[in-house]
Design an enzyme around this catalytic site. Sequence first.
Site, PDB file in Angstrom:
ATOM      1  CD  GLU A   1      -2.614  -1.273   2.561  1.00  9.48           C
ATOM      2  OE1 GLU A   1      -2.632  -0.297   3.344  1.00  9.48           O
ATOM      3  OE2 GLU A   1      -3.133  -2.372   2.827  1.00  9.48           O
TER       4      GLU A   1
ATOM      5  CG  ASP B   1      -2.682   7.953   8.557  1.00 11.24           C
ATOM      6  OD1 ASP B   1      -2.756   6.715   8.588  1.00 11.24           O
ATOM      7  OD2 ASP B   1      -2.929   8.625   7.547  1.00 11.24           O
TER       8      ASP B   1
END
Length: 257
Positions: free
Chosen positions: A46, A57
Amino acid sequence: MNRITNLFQTQKDGILSVYFTAGYPNLNDTASILKALQAKGIHMVEVGIPFSDPMADGPVIQEAATQALRNGMSLHLLFGQLREIRSEVQIPIILMGYLNPIMQYGFEKFCASCVEAGVDGMIIPDLPYADYIADYKEIADRHDLKMIMLITPETSEERIRLIDAHTSGFIYMVSSAATTGAQQDFNEQKQAYFRRINAMNLQNPRLVGFGISNKATFEAAIAHSSGAIIGSKFVQLLKSEATPAEAVDKLLEALKQ
């Protein structure tokens, strides 16, 4: 055949997918990182599209995104890097990014550029399922790009079944509703969530991500799904180790401890 589809047909379990942020630690590291991951037997990659407000995140990937943007990474540049390296990299490549930079680029153009660069699928964490169905699914399907949707412990069974029915590739099973980052172990509550999803007998395979950094979390992930996705741990190692190959070696060591 789409490379993601082929991977899950040929490898039923123990899949290891690794995330890194494009343009980090250095602007032109994309090719060397991809080649190192493939050489060490990683099954899928990814590639993160850096964005200034990566809300899903944790601090490690936020810092990497900030540095990548400072380095000058852009979608245009990333697609060029992927086109150059694709003939040497056979494993599936997924682009993971937030909706804002993709929409600035233009979704139809983004999908066309993905195909030209040999990208197999995409993960857009802040794309609502209803919007995907209404505005994006037809375009992604036309380009044979897998749209990977995330589910969390808070996702309803009804929504999970809709995602399973209307997407393909795999389902990204987020280990918690918190942000990405290392955990020492998955508690009983998280493992109960994994078991609950397994009991639904979904048609799509599942990978577990968020918080996998050691043997305990990796083994728990692969016990309850087709494999694991590792991001923050590898991004940290790219910073601390001298080469991408050494970073991959250290990652594989960590998963045995």
